[in-house]
Design a protein around this motif. Structure first.
Motif, PDB file in Angstrom:
ATOM      1  N   GLY A  61       0.802  -1.214   0.000  1.00 50.70           N
ATOM      2  CA  GLY A  61       0.000   0.000   0.000  1.00 50.70           C
ATOM      3  C   GLY A  61       0.839   1.269   0.000  1.00 50.70           C
ATOM      4  O   GLY A  61       2.070   1.223  -0.071  1.00 50.70           O
ATOM      5  N   SER A  62       0.132   2.388   0.097  1.00 47.90           N
ATOM      6  CA  SER A  62       0.783   3.698   0.041  1.00 47.90           C
ATOM      7  C   SER A  62       0.321   4.587   1.183  1.00 47.90           C
ATOM      8  O   SER A  62      -0.810   4.442   1.672  1.00 47.90           O
ATOM      9  N   LEU A  63       1.194   5.487   1.573  1.00 42.76           N
ATOM     10  CA  LEU A  63       0.861   6.544   2.526  1.00 42.76           C
ATOM     11  C   LEU A  63       1.604   7.808   2.096  1.00 42.76           C
ATOM     12  O   LEU A  63       2.673   7.734   1.487  1.00 42.76           O
ATOM     13  N   ARG A  64       1.030   8.929   2.466  1.00 41.94           N
ATOM     14  CA  ARG A  64       1.679  10.213   2.213  1.00 41.94           C
ATOM     15  C   ARG A  64       1.823  10.944   3.532  1.00 41.94           C
ATOM     16  O   ARG A  64       0.823  11.288   4.167  1.00 41.94           O
ATOM     17  N   LEU A  65       3.054  11.162   3.936  1.00 41.88           N
ATOM     18  CA  LEU A  65       3.334  11.906   5.150  1.00 41.88           C
ATOM     19  C   LEU A  65       3.524  13.379   4.813  1.00 41.88           C
ATOM     20  O   LEU A  65       4.066  13.716   3.755  1.00 41.88           O
ATOM     21  N   SER A  66       3.097  14.224   5.714  1.00 42.73           N
ATOM     22  CA  SER A  66       3.304  15.660   5.558  1.00 42.73           C
ATOM     23  C   SER A  66       3.937  16.231   6.823  1.00 42.73           C
ATOM     24  O   SER A  66       3.736  15.709   7.920  1.00 42.73           O
ATOM     25  N   CYS A  67       4.693  17.287   6.641  1.00 41.83           N
ATOM     26  CA  CYS A  67       5.330  17.984   7.758  1.00 41.83           C
ATOM     27  C   CYS A  67       5.106  19.475   7.535  1.00 41.83           C
ATOM     28  O   CYS A  67       5.641  20.046   6.578  1.00 41.83           O
ATOM     29  N   ARG A 102       8.470  19.173  -1.546  1.00 40.95           N
ATOM     30  CA  ARG A 102       8.065  20.260  -0.667  1.00 40.95           C
ATOM     31  C   ARG A 102       7.160  21.220  -1.420  1.00 40.95           C
ATOM     32  O   ARG A 102       7.270  21.365  -2.642  1.00 40.95           O
ATOM     33  N   ASP A 103       6.260  21.839  -0.670  1.00 37.50           N
ATOM     34  CA  ASP A 103       5.354  22.851  -1.208  1.00 37.50           C
ATOM     35  C   ASP A 103       5.739  24.154  -0.535  1.00 37.50           C
ATOM     36  O   ASP A 103       5.377  24.399   0.620  1.00 37.50           O
ATOM     37  N   ASN A 104       6.469  24.985  -1.248  1.00 40.15           N
ATOM     38  CA  ASN A 104       6.975  26.222  -0.652  1.00 40.15           C
ATOM     39  C   ASN A 104       5.846  27.159  -0.244  1.00 40.15           C
ATOM     40  O   ASN A 104       5.940  27.861   0.758  1.00 40.15           O
ATOM     41  N   ALA A 105       4.777  27.182  -1.015  1.00 43.98           N
ATOM     42  CA  ALA A 105       3.671  28.093  -0.715  1.00 43.98           C
ATOM     43  C   ALA A 105       2.962  27.712   0.573  1.00 43.98           C
ATOM     44  O   ALA A 105       2.432  28.572   1.285  1.00 43.98           O
ATOM     45  N   LYS A 106       2.959  26.411   0.880  1.00 40.09           N
ATOM     46  CA  LYS A 106       2.263  25.930   2.075  1.00 40.09           C
ATOM     47  C   LYS A 106       3.216  25.599   3.215  1.00 40.09           C
ATOM     48  O   LYS A 106       2.778  25.131   4.262  1.00 40.09           O
ATOM     49  N   ASN A 107       4.513  25.815   3.003  1.00 36.65           N
ATOM     50  CA  ASN A 107       5.519  25.474   4.028  1.00 36.65           C
ATOM     51  C   ASN A 107       5.380  24.026   4.467  1.00 36.65           C
ATOM     52  O   ASN A 107       5.439  23.708   5.675  1.00 36.65           O
ATOM     53  N   THR A 108       5.183  23.132   3.515  1.00 41.08           N
ATOM     54  CA  THR A 108       4.933  21.729   3.821  1.00 41.08           C
ATOM     55  C   THR A 108       5.939  20.830   3.113  1.00 41.08           C
ATOM     56  O   THR A 108       6.183  20.993   1.916  1.00 41.08           O
ATOM     57  N   LEU A 109       6.476  19.904   3.880  1.00 39.03           N
ATOM     58  CA  LEU A 109       7.360  18.868   3.357  1.00 39.03           C
ATOM     59  C   LEU A 109       6.558  17.584   3.275  1.00 39.03           C
ATOM     60  O   LEU A 109       5.771  17.284   4.179  1.00 39.03           O
ATOM     61  N   ASN A 110       6.731  16.838   2.202  1.00 44.61           N
ATOM     62  CA  ASN A 110       5.966  15.617   2.006  1.00 44.61           C
ATOM     63  C   ASN A 110       6.871  14.415   1.775  1.00 44.61           C
ATOM     64  O   ASN A 110       8.009  14.556   1.326  1.00 44.61           O
ATOM     65  N   LEU A 111       6.326  13.246   2.100  1.00 42.47           N
ATOM     66  CA  LEU A 111       7.000  12.002   1.774  1.00 42.47           C
ATOM     67  C   LEU A 111       5.943  11.037   1.255  1.00 42.47           C
ATOM     68  O   LEU A 111       5.100  10.558   2.027  1.00 42.47           O
ATOM     69  N   GLN A 112       5.975  10.798  -0.045  1.00 40.80           N
ATOM     70  CA  GLN A 112       5.070   9.829  -0.657  1.00 40.80           C
ATOM     71  C   GLN A 112       5.722   8.467  -0.575  1.00 40.80           C
ATOM     72  O   GLN A 112       6.840   8.284  -1.073  1.00 40.80           O
ATOM     73  N   MET A 113       5.031   7.530   0.054  1.00 43.17           N
ATOM     74  CA  MET A 113       5.579   6.200   0.262  1.00 43.17           C
ATOM     75  C   MET A 113       4.708   5.187  -0.457  1.00 43.17           C
ATOM     76  O   MET A 113       3.521   5.035  -0.124  1.00 43.17           O
ATOM     77  N   ASN A 114       5.269   4.510  -1.425  1.00 40.23           N
ATOM     78  CA  ASN A 114       4.564   3.494  -2.198  1.00 40.23           C
ATOM     79  C   ASN A 114       5.191   2.129  -1.988  1.00 40.23           C
ATOM     80  O   ASN A 114       6.323   2.029  -1.504  1.00 40.23           O
ATOM     81  N   SER A 115       4.462   1.112  -2.366  1.00 39.19           N
ATOM     82  CA  SER A 115       4.959  -0.272  -2.258  1.00 39.19           C
ATOM     83  C   SER A 115       5.533  -0.536  -0.875  1.00 39.19           C
ATOM     84  O   SER A 115       6.643  -1.072  -0.727  1.00 39.19           O
ATOM     85  N   LEU A 116       4.768  -0.183   0.126  1.00 45.08           N
ATOM     86  CA  LEU A 116       5.263  -0.287   1.504  1.00 45.08           C
ATOM     87  C   LEU A 116       5.470  -1.740   1.906  1.00 45.08           C
ATOM     88  O   LEU A 116       4.727  -2.648   1.484  1.00 45.08           O
ATOM     89  N   LYS A 117       6.488  -1.925   2.742  1.00 42.17           N
ATOM     90  CA  LYS A 117       6.864  -3.247   3.227  1.00 42.17           C
ATOM     91  C   LYS A 117       6.794  -3.264   4.754  1.00 42.17           C
ATOM     92  O   LYS A 117       6.902  -2.212   5.389  1.00 42.17           O
TER      93      LYS A 117
END
Length: 118
Positions: A16-22, A71-86
Motif C-alpha cells: 500500500g501507500s501513505l503520504r506523510l506531511s510535515c 516540498r510545497d513552498n507556498a504551504k511550508n509543507t514537506l511531504n514524503l510519498q511512500m509506495n509499495s510499503l513493506k
C-alpha cells in the motif's frame, strides 16, 4: 524557533501507500535542508530521504524507487510519498530541519507512526 508537525501516518497493508506531511511554522525551505528520518523499535534512527535548500534529493537505498520527498513552498509543507510499503518500513517517521544560516539550528517534529502489516 520553528515548529514542525507531522501527519499522515497510520496502518497500511503491504504494497500500500501513505503520504506523510510535515508542516513548518514558517517559511524555512530556502535556508534549510529538510530530512525525513525513521526509527523502528530497537533500532537507531536512520535517514530516509532529504531535500536540500536548492532542491536536490537523495534517498536511503532501502527506499529508493518507492519513496518520493517533495516540498510545497507556498504551504511550508514537506511531504514524503511512500509506495509499495513493506513491513520493514514500520517505524516512527520524523521530520527534521537543518537551518543553514545563522543562527544555525536543528528542529524535529514529534513523529508519526507508520505500521505496515496485513
Amino acid at each position: 524557533q520553528v515548529q514542525l508537525v507531522e501527519s499522515g501516518g497510520g496502518l497500511v497493508q503491504p504494497g500500500g501507500s501513505l503520504r506523510l506531511s510535515c508542516a513548518a511554522s514558517r517559511n524555512i525551505f530556502s535556508i534549510s535542508d529538510m530530512n525525513w528520518y525513521r526509527q523502528a523499535p530497537g533500532k537507531e534512527r536512520e535517514l530516509v530521504a532529504y531535500i536540500t535548500s536548492s532542491g536536490r534529493t537523495n534517498y536511503a537505498d532501502s527506499v529508493k524507487g518507492r519513496f518520493t520527498i517533495s516540498r510545497d513552498n507556498a504551504k511550508n509543507t514537506l511531504n514524503l510519498q511512500m509506495n509499495s510499503l513493506k513491513p520493514e518500513d514500520t517505524a516512527v517517521y520524523y521530520c527534521n530541519a537543518q537551518i543553514l544560516v545563522a543562527p544555525m539550528a536543528a528542529y524535529w517534529g514529534q513523529g508519526t507512526q507508520v505500521t505496515v502489516s496485513s
